[in-house]
Design a protein around this motif. Structure first.
Motif, short mmCIF file in Angstrom:
data_model
loop_
_atom_site.label_atom_id
_atom_site.label_comp_id
_atom_site.label_asym_id
_atom_site.label_seq_id
_atom_site.Cartn_x
_atom_site.Cartn_y
_atom_site.Cartn_z
N ASP A 1 -5.67 -5.27 38.19
CA ASP A 1 -5.52 -4.88 39.60
C ASP A 1 -4.08 -4.59 39.98
O ASP A 1 -3.80 -4.29 41.14
CB ASP A 1 -6.07 -6.00 40.50
CG ASP A 1 -7.56 -6.22 40.29
OD1 ASP A 1 -8.24 -5.27 39.87
OD2 ASP A 1 -8.04 -7.35 40.53
N THR A 2 -3.14 -4.73 39.04
CA THR A 2 -1.71 -4.42 39.22
C THR A 2 -1.11 -5.10 40.45
O THR A 2 -0.30 -4.53 41.15
CB THR A 2 -1.47 -2.89 39.30
OG1 THR A 2 -2.13 -2.37 40.46
CG2 THR A 2 -1.99 -2.20 38.06
N ASP A 3 -1.55 -6.33 40.73
CA ASP A 3 -0.93 -7.07 41.83
C ASP A 3 0.40 -7.69 41.39
O ASP A 3 1.19 -8.11 42.22
CB ASP A 3 -1.87 -8.17 42.32
CG ASP A 3 -3.12 -7.60 42.98
OD1 ASP A 3 -4.22 -7.97 42.55
OD2 ASP A 3 -2.97 -6.78 43.90
N GLY A 4 0.62 -7.77 40.10
CA GLY A 4 1.87 -8.33 39.60
C GLY A 4 2.67 -7.27 38.87
O GLY A 4 3.34 -6.45 39.47
N VAL A 5 2.56 -7.25 37.54
CA VAL A 5 3.27 -6.26 36.73
C VAL A 5 2.64 -4.89 36.95
O VAL A 5 1.42 -4.74 36.90
CB VAL A 5 3.21 -6.65 35.24
CG1 VAL A 5 3.77 -5.55 34.36
CG2 VAL A 5 3.97 -7.96 35.02
N GLY A 6 3.46 -3.88 37.20
CA GLY A 6 2.97 -2.53 37.43
C GLY A 6 3.55 -1.54 36.44
O GLY A 6 4.27 -1.91 35.51
N PHE A 7 3.26 -0.26 36.68
CA PHE A 7 3.71 0.78 35.76
C PHE A 7 5.23 0.81 35.65
O PHE A 7 5.77 0.99 34.55
CB PHE A 7 3.20 2.15 36.22
CG PHE A 7 1.77 2.42 35.86
CD1 PHE A 7 1.39 2.57 34.54
CD2 PHE A 7 0.80 2.52 36.84
CE1 PHE A 7 0.07 2.81 34.19
CE2 PHE A 7 -0.52 2.77 36.51
CZ PHE A 7 -0.89 2.91 35.19
N GLY A 8 5.93 0.65 36.76
CA GLY A 8 7.38 0.70 36.71
C GLY A 8 7.96 -0.37 35.80
O GLY A 8 8.86 -0.11 34.99
N ASP A 9 7.43 -1.59 35.90
CA ASP A 9 7.91 -2.69 35.06
C ASP A 9 7.69 -2.38 33.58
O ASP A 9 8.60 -2.54 32.74
CB ASP A 9 7.16 -3.98 35.41
CG ASP A 9 7.20 -4.29 36.90
OD1 ASP A 9 8.30 -4.32 37.45
OD2 ASP A 9 6.12 -4.49 37.48
N VAL A 10 6.46 -1.97 33.25
CA VAL A 10 6.12 -1.73 31.85
C VAL A 10 6.90 -0.54 31.29
O VAL A 10 7.34 -0.56 30.13
CB VAL A 10 4.60 -1.53 31.70
CG1 VAL A 10 4.25 -1.21 30.26
CG2 VAL A 10 3.85 -2.76 32.16
N LEU A 11 7.08 0.50 32.10
CA LEU A 11 7.86 1.66 31.64
C LEU A 11 9.30 1.25 31.34
O LEU A 11 9.90 1.73 30.37
CB LEU A 11 7.84 2.76 32.69
CG LEU A 11 6.57 3.61 32.72
CD1 LEU A 11 6.53 4.47 33.98
CD2 LEU A 11 6.48 4.51 31.48
N ASP A 12 9.87 0.38 32.15
CA ASP A 12 11.23 -0.10 31.87
C ASP A 12 11.30 -0.83 30.54
O ASP A 12 12.24 -0.65 29.77
CB ASP A 12 11.71 -1.02 33.00
CG ASP A 12 12.31 -0.26 34.17
OD1 ASP A 12 12.99 0.75 33.92
OD2 ASP A 12 12.10 -0.67 35.32
N TYR A 13 10.31 -1.65 30.27
CA TYR A 13 10.30 -2.41 29.02
C TYR A 13 10.07 -1.50 27.82
O TYR A 13 10.82 -1.54 26.83
CB TYR A 13 9.21 -3.49 29.09
CG TYR A 13 9.11 -4.34 27.84
CD1 TYR A 13 9.87 -5.49 27.72
CD2 TYR A 13 8.24 -4.00 26.81
CE1 TYR A 13 9.77 -6.29 26.57
CE2 TYR A 13 8.14 -4.78 25.67
CZ TYR A 13 8.92 -5.92 25.55
OH TYR A 13 8.83 -6.69 24.42
N LEU A 14 9.05 -0.67 27.90
CA LEU A 14 8.69 0.18 26.75
C LEU A 14 9.71 1.30 26.54
O LEU A 14 9.88 1.76 25.41
CB LEU A 14 7.30 0.77 26.96
CG LEU A 14 6.14 -0.23 27.02
CD1 LEU A 14 4.85 0.48 27.37
CD2 LEU A 14 6.00 -0.97 25.70
N GLY A 15 10.36 1.73 27.61
CA GLY A 15 11.33 2.81 27.48
C GLY A 15 12.48 2.48 26.55
O GLY A 15 13.06 3.37 25.93
N SER A 16 12.81 1.20 26.46
CA SER A 16 13.91 0.78 25.57
C SER A 16 13.41 -0.02 24.38
O SER A 16 14.21 -0.61 23.65
CB SER A 16 14.93 -0.06 26.36
OG SER A 16 14.30 -1.17 26.96
N ASP A 17 12.09 -0.04 24.18
CA ASP A 17 11.52 -0.78 23.04
C ASP A 17 11.62 0.06 21.77
O ASP A 17 11.03 1.14 21.69
CB ASP A 17 10.06 -1.12 23.34
CG ASP A 17 9.38 -1.79 22.14
OD1 ASP A 17 10.00 -2.70 21.56
OD2 ASP A 17 8.26 -1.39 21.79
#
Length: 900
Positions: A191-207
């Motif tokens: 339901d994306t009430d916590g971690v959302g697309f922006g958070d995950v993109l920030d993490y994966l973008g530098s993974d």
């Protein structure tokens, strides 16, 4: 937009399953089974008061009994218990949780509170990151983690898949495994009430383990967070997205043409394009696009040559190219003559280049060489159909050898068939050359490359908050908008709307207001030529729909008669409408002018959007429009125009001269500036906007406004912050302009870097960097002002009258906790106070944004810089690699507060 505690969530060292179960098919049972099936190296701790063990693993009766706080807690207990469980986990120090329980938004806690609201409050109180509720979970195959309720696991790979749909997650897992497609991460946001697309993109973008990011999106909650994170990730690796809900159903009703036409899907398209991402339509296409972007070389242009041994498959490819808006290269006579010299007489003598069914590898290579040397060809699709005379593998081997000698050539292949060409396709795959089964798949792949290249170009555009050569009359526009807000109606009448447009450099036809038919006649007597009469009402936007427009009136008597009849007609059709009077305007005689529509609508997710397309009374029927997110510059405005069918008419046809494209683009840029300056504008229509070789002219206009907070928070993309510019006096009397960096500073930045001394280069870059490539220089000058800032100092001089003499920059982490700075000033200006002013300006800026710490690295043998930063309050914190000192400044300390 935060990466805080995402590592424990997406790369945990230990996992607890709260609500673990021995009951088959329950979520707690499936999650435990999946965790234990893989080779996760950390402890797995089931939590349940009902069983002493689960799947042979010792269980704990509650969270407080766990021997250690887990990095990641998987919560499978009933939804009403989730807040209490999360509270206990938070007190134990667990940083992340995945809530797999369904129905959290409907459940109530034993105290009667909303389970969802209480869960979010607990997470905030304990600084925990939560995924879900209703999440299927997380798979990280590289570390053997299957923390999910999925029916099967995932293979390890370099792709990250992030989805808001659990059903699509299971479908993709089912689809990918037999195709041997692996993943670095597989994440269901729930339901994306916590971690959302922006958070995950920030993490994966530098993974480093992730080569490309695939998204399935249903909704976006935080537009600027999403756009900043997406733009940052797309700079590093391909980001592809599928968006659900492409139809117009569910779109909100709007008063203006623009509002009606601004479908959310078009707006989402515009957002992805501006973020540098690639949009695809289905699962097959998304994985095909990933392979294309990984194997094919970036295209430089749209012109395609098709080389084939079968006319039929070549024609199919050409048809697909036309349907997908590609461009078939037109071969000039000299290229055809060269091909004549090496091909049999039966070849097609055009593009597609059909070289006959008996073509062997040598014939293919000769034709390829001629085509690739032609300046009219950007890419080549090499096709082959099985025949009894030609060997598919021999031809493939010859093409591969040819490609090895020309590594820069953009070649795609399509060996049509199955068993007979399977080995040839395997050869291409092994050589890293894109190979496709069908003509359409190959053409679609080419269009992916073209669109991706275009979107990456748009990603690098950072328009100014105000055009440097344009000074609007903001005071006049402000007075008109404030008056409309004060009167409570929120709508500017036509003359007021046109006055706002004219204040922003968009010419409009002369329009005057009359309260009565008699007054309309008096006004008409003062105007020359044929006249147009329109009803004036805050309740009637589409005037022609109620007979509220009469054209070509020759004089005052006809105007008065038409006004009386119009009044009767409108009252009969719309008796509730408030009638303010009439507008009288001169008829704009622009024979051959193209009718356009230009407007602004407010999207519920991405905020203001600019619309452009073909105008007139049938605008909804024609539906030729394109959308773009403000702010715009000339490049972005021209790209917006090019995405419409009417753009071809603007080029001129059948004796009609081309329209003034520059004037149209300028109007779009000025309209964008109006939106940037006035967040109160909710909707705006210019329909029609006449465009011809003489320029543009607005014939009708409508603006709706509503109260709004000042600033640029209404925009999805932060514009160039012109308000941060200032002048600084140098000791020699020169005045340096200190301002944020802009993309157009790249040429001067090249010159600036090239003139630094070897010592400056070593101190700044920790090595001998003689020059930076365009890609790196673009990265330094084309920044996201929500994440980065760079202030440069420029003085008079140089080829374009400006010369860069110093720059300071910071890159801030997504949580806005720490900004890393770097500074360099031209050697002859050291000691002038310029470096100090640049750094103190940056310190003040970071503090104003709420950043906690600003940090940097200084070489030990650069005592001057160390003394300089320590004088400003920086404190050495540690030494890296023996010769680099890290320094930090607490922006909330007393030392920082003294810096002006």
């Amino acid at each position: 937009m935060s990466v805080r505690s995402l590592k424990p969530l997406l790369h945990p060292q230990s996992v607890a399953v709260v609500g673990a179960s021995t009951k088959p098919k329950s979520i707690g049972w499936v999650v435990m089974r999946n965790l234990l099936r893989e080779e996760f190296a950390g402890p797995v701790m089931p939590v349940t008061p009902e069983h002493p063990s689960v799947a042979g693993v010792l269980a704990y009766p509650d969270v407080s009994c766990l021997p250690q706080p887990p990095d990641l807690a998987l919560i499978c207990s009933p939804p009403e218990t989730v807040p209490r469980v999360l509270e206990t986990l938070g007190k134990r120090g667990t940083p992340a949780a995945c809530i797999m329980s369904q129905g959290l938004h409907r459940a109530r806690t034993p105290e009667g509170d909303s389970a969802l609201e209480r869960t979010l409050a607990v997470a905030r109180a304990h600084d925990m990151r939560i995924l879900g509720g209703g999440s299927m979970g997380i798979l990280v195959p590289g570390i053997g983690l299957n923390a999910s309720s999925a029916h099967r696991g995932a293979l390890p790979g370099k792709l990250a898949f992030v989805s808001q749909s659990g059903a699509l997650c299971t479908a993709v897992l089912d689809w990918a495994r037999p195709r041997e497609i692996g993943f670095s991460h597989f994440i269901h946001l729930g339901d994306t009430d916590g971690v959302g697309f922006g958070d995950v993109l920030d993490y994966l973008g530098s993974d480093p383990s992730t080569r490309a990011i695939l998204l399935y999106i249903e909704t976006i909650q935080q537009r600027r967070n999403f756009m900043s994170a997406a733009r940052a990730a797309a700079r590093n690796k391909p980001v592809l997205a599928i968006k659900a809900g492409r139809s117009m159903e569910g779109g909100r009703a709007a008063a203006s043409h623009t509002g009606v036409l601004a479908g959310s899907d078009l707006v989402f398209d515009a957002a992805l394009r501006r973020a540098g991402m690639l949009r695809v339509r289905d699962i097959d296409e998304i994985f095909g696009a990933v392979e294309t972007l990984a194997r094919a070389r970036p295209v430089k242009g749209r012109r395609l040559a098709i080389l084939t041994n079968g006319g039929g498959i070549g024609v199919l490819a050409a048809d697909d190219l036309a349907e997908l808006n590609g461009e078939l290269a037109a071969l000039p006579e000299e290229v055809i003559a060269r091909l004549d010299s090496v091909l049999p007489p039966t070849w097609s003598h055009g593009n597609p280049v059909d070289i006959a069914g008996d073509a062997d590898g040598e014939r293919y290579v000769k034709a390829l060489t001629i085509l690739i040397e032609s300046k009219v060809v950007d890419s080549i699709l090499v096709m082959h159909a099985p025949s009894a005379i030609s060997d598919p593998s021999e031809v493939a081997a010859a093409v591969i050898r040819w490609c090895k000698d020309r590594p820069r050539a953009n070649i795609m292949t399509c060996w049509v068939g199955s068993e007979a060409v399977e080995h040839a396709r395997h050869l291409f795959s092994g050589a890293g050359i894109p190979a496709y089964d069908t003509p359409r798949a190959a053409i679609q792949a080419l269009m992916h490359l073209i669109e991706y290249r275009r979107n990456q170009t748009l990603l690098m555009e950072v328009p100014a908050s105000a055009p440097t050569d344009f000074v609007p009359d903001t005071a006049r526009a402000r007075a008109l908008i404030d008056r409309a807000l004060a009167e409570g109606g929120g709508t500017l009448n036509e003359p007021e709307a046109k006055a706002v447009l004219e204040a922003y450099g968009i010419p409009a036809v002369e329009t005057r207001v009359a309260s009565t038919p008699a007054e309309a006649a008096e006004i008409a007597a003062t105007m020359k030529g044929r006249l147009a009469l329109k009803i004036l009402s805050p309740d009637i936007v589409h005037k022609s729909d109620v007979g509220g427009v009469v054209l070509n009136l020759p004089g005052p008597a006809e105007v008065e008669k038409a006004a009386r009849e119009m009044l009767e007609r409108v009252i009969q059709i719309s008796p509730e409408a408030r009638i303010s009077g009439f507008t009288v305007q001169t008829m704009a005689r622009r024979p051959g002018a193209q009718e356009l529509i230009v407007g602004v609508a407010t999207d519920p997710v991405f905020g203001p959007v600019i619309m452009f397309g073909q105008g007139g009374i049938a605008v909804e029927v024609i539906a030729d429009r394109a959308m773009a997110l403000p702010p715009l510059n000339t490049t972005l405005a021209n790209e917006l125009i090019s995405r419409t069918r009417v753009s071809r008419l603007l080029e001129g046809y059948r004796g009609r001269p081309p329209a003034d494209r520059e004037a149209i683009a300028r109007s779009l840029v000025h309209l964008s500036q109006l939106v940037v300056d006035f967040p109160e504008i909710v909707e705006l229509d210019i329909n029609p906007l006449f465009a011809d070789s003489k320029g543009v002219l607005a014939l009708d206009a409508h603006i709706t406004v509503a109260p709004a907070r000042p600033g640029t928070e209404h925009l999805a993309i932060r514009p160039y912050p012109k308000e941060l510019e200032e002048l600084f006096a140098l000791p020699d009397g020169q005045r340096a302009l200190l301002r944020p960096i802009r993309p157009e500073d790249e040429p001067n930045h090249h010159v600036f870097i090239s003139r630094l001394t070897p010592e400056d280069i070593r101190f700044r870059f920790f090595g001998l960097v003689h020059e930076l490539p365009h890609s790196e220089m673009a990265r330094l000058t084309q920044i996201d002002y929500d994440r980065e800032m760079a202030f440069l100092a420029e003085v008079a001089g140089g080829n374009d009258g400006r010369e860069t003499v110093g720059v300071v920059r910071t890159v801030t982490d997504p949580d806005n906790d720490k900004a890393e700075f770097a500074i360099v000033v031209r050697s002859d200006l050291k000691g002038s106070g310029l470096g100090k002013r640049l750094l103190t300006k940056m310190i003040a800026y970071c503090r104003s944004r709420g950043t906690k710490v600003i940090a940097g690295q200084v070489l030990k043998d650069n005592p001057r810089m160390l003394a300089f930063v320590q004088h400003l309050g920086f404190v050495p914190t540690r030494t890296v690699d023996g010769d680099i000192v890290e320094v930090e400044l607490d922006l909330h300390s007393a030392a920082a507060a003294r810096i002006e």
